[in-house]
Motif scaffolding. Structure first.
Motif, PDB file in Angstrom:
ATOM      1  N   ALA A 109       0.831  -1.317  -0.570  1.00  0.00           N
ATOM      2  CA  ALA A 109      -0.426   0.005   0.365  1.00  0.00           C
ATOM      3  C   ALA A 109       1.061   1.300  -0.087  1.00  0.00           C
ATOM      4  CB  ALA A 109      -1.131   0.148   1.250  1.00  0.00           C
ATOM      5  N   ASN A 110       2.292   1.062  -1.145  1.00  0.00           N
ATOM      6  CA  ASN A 110       2.733   2.329  -0.616  1.00  0.00           C
ATOM      7  C   ASN A 110       2.222   3.477  -1.894  1.00  0.00           C
ATOM      8  OD1 ASN A 110       5.024   1.408   0.793  1.00  0.00           O
ATOM      9  ND2 ASN A 110       5.241   0.198  -0.437  1.00  0.00           N
ATOM     10  N   ILE A 128      -8.748  -5.195  -4.483  1.00  0.00           N
ATOM     11  CA  ILE A 128      -8.591  -5.542  -2.952  1.00  0.00           C
ATOM     12  C   ILE A 128      -6.890  -5.172  -2.520  1.00  0.00           C
ATOM     13  CG2 ILE A 128      -8.432  -6.949  -1.121  1.00  0.00           C
ATOM     14  CD1 ILE A 128     -10.317  -8.054  -3.702  1.00  0.00           C
ATOM     15  N   VAL A 129      -6.659  -4.488  -1.445  1.00  0.00           N
ATOM     16  CA  VAL A 129      -5.610  -3.829  -1.070  1.00  0.00           C
ATOM     17  C   VAL A 129      -5.243  -4.604   0.566  1.00  0.00           C
ATOM     18  CG1 VAL A 129      -4.136  -2.445  -0.503  1.00  0.00           C
ATOM     19  CG2 VAL A 129      -5.688  -1.393  -2.128  1.00  0.00           C
ATOM     20  N   SER A 130      -3.648  -5.112   0.314  1.00  0.00           N
ATOM     21  CA  SER A 130      -3.292  -5.981   1.697  1.00  0.00           C
ATOM     22  C   SER A 130      -2.181  -5.415   1.847  1.00  0.00           C
ATOM     23  CB  SER A 130      -3.154  -7.375   1.201  1.00  0.00           C
ATOM     24  OG  SER A 130      -2.709  -8.338   2.645  1.00  0.00           O
ATOM     25  N   ASP A 131      -2.021  -5.074   3.042  1.00  0.00           N
ATOM     26  CA  ASP A 131      -0.645  -4.472   3.450  1.00  0.00           C
ATOM     27  C   ASP A 131      -1.109  -4.701   5.251  1.00  0.00           C
ATOM     28  OD1 ASP A 131       1.049  -2.771   4.222  1.00  0.00           O
ATOM     29  OD2 ASP A 131       1.798  -2.770   2.107  1.00  0.00           O
ATOM     30  N   TRP A 132       0.754  -4.901   5.807  1.00  0.00           N
ATOM     31  CA  TRP A 132       0.618  -4.839   7.328  1.00  0.00           C
ATOM     32  C   TRP A 132       0.220  -3.038   8.130  1.00  0.00           C
ATOM     33  CZ3 TRP A 132       4.657  -5.306   3.384  1.00  0.00           C
ATOM     34  CH2 TRP A 132       5.296  -4.395   3.946  1.00  0.00           C
ATOM     35  N   SER A 134      -1.420  -0.605   8.396  1.00  0.00           N
ATOM     36  CA  SER A 134      -3.193  -0.046   8.893  1.00  0.00           C
ATOM     37  C   SER A 134      -2.875   1.797   8.516  1.00  0.00           C
ATOM     38  CB  SER A 134      -3.791  -0.763  10.095  1.00  0.00           C
ATOM     39  OG  SER A 134      -3.025  -0.005  11.314  1.00  0.00           O
ATOM     40  N   GLY A 135      -1.909   2.001   8.729  1.00  0.00           N
ATOM     41  CA  GLY A 135      -1.938   3.300   8.119  1.00  0.00           C
ATOM     42  C   GLY A 135      -2.729   3.889   7.071  1.00  0.00           C
ATOM     43  N   LEU A 136      -2.360   2.674   6.065  1.00  0.00           N
ATOM     44  CA  LEU A 136      -2.270   3.308   4.900  1.00  0.00           C
ATOM     45  C   LEU A 136      -2.730   2.090   3.886  1.00  0.00           C
ATOM     46  CD1 LEU A 136       2.174   2.057   3.693  1.00  0.00           C
ATOM     47  CD2 LEU A 136       1.496   4.431   4.262  1.00  0.00           C
ATOM     48  N   CYS A 137      -3.569   1.694   4.815  1.00  0.00           N
ATOM     49  CA  CYS A 137      -4.648   1.174   4.038  1.00  0.00           C
ATOM     50  C   CYS A 137      -6.357   1.840   4.095  1.00  0.00           C
ATOM     51  CB  CYS A 137      -5.085  -0.543   4.474  1.00  0.00           C
ATOM     52  SG  CYS A 137      -3.376  -1.720   4.155  1.00  0.00           S
ATOM     53  N   GLU A 226       8.000   6.066 -16.882  1.00  0.00           N
ATOM     54  CA  GLU A 226       8.488   6.887 -15.618  1.00  0.00           C
ATOM     55  C   GLU A 226       8.166   7.308 -14.205  1.00  0.00           C
ATOM     56  OE1 GLU A 226      11.180   9.307 -17.067  1.00  0.00           O
ATOM     57  OE2 GLU A 226      12.779   7.734 -18.173  1.00  0.00           O
ATOM     58  N   GLY A 227       8.354   7.230 -13.050  1.00  0.00           N
ATOM     59  CA  GLY A 227       7.360   7.228 -12.497  1.00  0.00           C
ATOM     60  C   GLY A 227       6.360   6.648 -11.531  1.00  0.00           C
ATOM     61  N   PRO A 228       5.382   6.945 -10.707  1.00  0.00           N
ATOM     62  CA  PRO A 228       4.534   6.099 -10.747  1.00  0.00           C
ATOM     63  C   PRO A 228       2.907   5.657 -11.184  1.00  0.00           C
ATOM     64  CG  PRO A 228       5.593   7.330  -8.731  1.00  0.00           C
ATOM     65  CD  PRO A 228       5.632   7.744  -9.957  1.00  0.00           C
ATOM     66  N   GLU A 229       2.741   6.868 -11.820  1.00  0.00           N
ATOM     67  CA  GLU A 229       1.710   7.181 -13.120  1.00  0.00           C
ATOM     68  C   GLU A 229       2.136   6.154 -13.864  1.00  0.00           C
ATOM     69  OE1 GLU A 229       2.927   9.579 -10.829  1.00  0.00           O
ATOM     70  OE2 GLU A 229       1.337   9.363  -9.346  1.00  0.00           O
TER      71      GLU A 229
END
Length: 260
Positions: A109-110, A128-132, A134-137, A226-229
């Motif tokens: 969830a970066n 469905i997003v999974s990450d440990w 919780s502040g990012l989810c 190049e770049g996230p987008e």
């Protein structure tokens, strides 16, 4: 839409030269009940093929699911064998196929995962997003995600019932957690398993010099992104490409032939 006269379109150009077949039906309690059944099948990941025999004022309907469930006018089963599987109007038989939304499990969830989730959801995927962490989810970061799975991979993956048509993208940027995810999923039947990073890194994750053909790495189509987008666009484009291949290959009739 095949007329060339300007009165149809308001300009001196013809339409797209296509034909659209529209079926209008009253929303009766019977039809409502049938559509709720269709919804339940779709929510469980099953496709539904609908056949409607239209003769004067009489409409009979047969629903066929990839779960091997048939409901409606079962007397139409024999006619169904001779009807083309693609949607359309075939003489007095109207055919339509309902497909469940493809599920995309996004592990990580970066910041760079956010445009992937957004573009995928806009392209018809159930994200469905999974990450440990919780502040990012959170909905604030992933407003189009339908579900969050919070926890470490070794804890969460055993709780997920993966389907053969599921898509998985691994991009936690954490080597050990990526390895836990990949090792857990590599032997499952999935539609797509993609790993962010180079082939060299993926070989390290797998602990082998040979990457299975079922794993896509690096992620995305090669468009010089190049770049996230831009990277997210290349990734989602690859998911769409894979999904379109499946639309051509999938045949509900093949899965139903034994029961019919």
């Amino acid at each position: 839409m095949r007329s060339d006269d300007p009165f149809s379109w308001g300009v001196n150009n013809s339409g797209c030269n296509g034909i659209v077949t529209v079926l209008l039906e009253p929303l009766t309690e019977k039809l409502r009940s049938e559509l709720l059944h269709v919804k339940a099948e779709l929510m469980n990941g099953h496709a539904i093929q609908v056949l409607k025999s239209i003769q004067k004022d009489d409409v009979q309907t047969l629903y066929q699911s990839t779960s091997n469930d048939h409901f409606g006018e079962l007397s139409l089963l024999k006619q169904a064998v001779d009807v083309p599987m693609r949607s359309g109007m075939w003489q007095e038989m109207f055919v339509h196929r309902y497909e469940p939304k493809p599920r995309l499990f996004l592990f990580g969830a970066n910041v760079d995962a956010r445009p992937v989730a957004s573009f995928a959801a806009a392209s018809g995927f159930d994200v469905i997003v999974s990450d440990w962490r919780s502040g990012l989810c959170q909905d604030h970061y992933f407003p189009h995600a339908t579900k969050f799975i919070i926890g470490f991979p070794k804890e969460t993956i055993p709780t997920i019932s993966f389907r053969p048509m599921d898509y998985v993208v691994v991009m936690t940027h954490h080597f050990h957690y990526d390895r836990d995810i990949v090792i857990s999923l590599q032997d499952l039947s999935l539609r797509y398993l993609g790993i962010l990073g180079s082939k060299k890194r993926t070989r390290r994750l797998l602990g082998t010099s040979i990457i299975p053909s079922t794993i896509t790495t690096p992620l995305g189509l090669s468009i010089g992104a190049e770049g996230p987008e831009q990277i997210a666009i290349s990734v989602v484009a690859q998911l769409i490409e894979e999904e379109q291949k499946g639309d051509v290959q999938r045949s509900l009739w093949d899965t139903q032939s034994a029961s019919i």
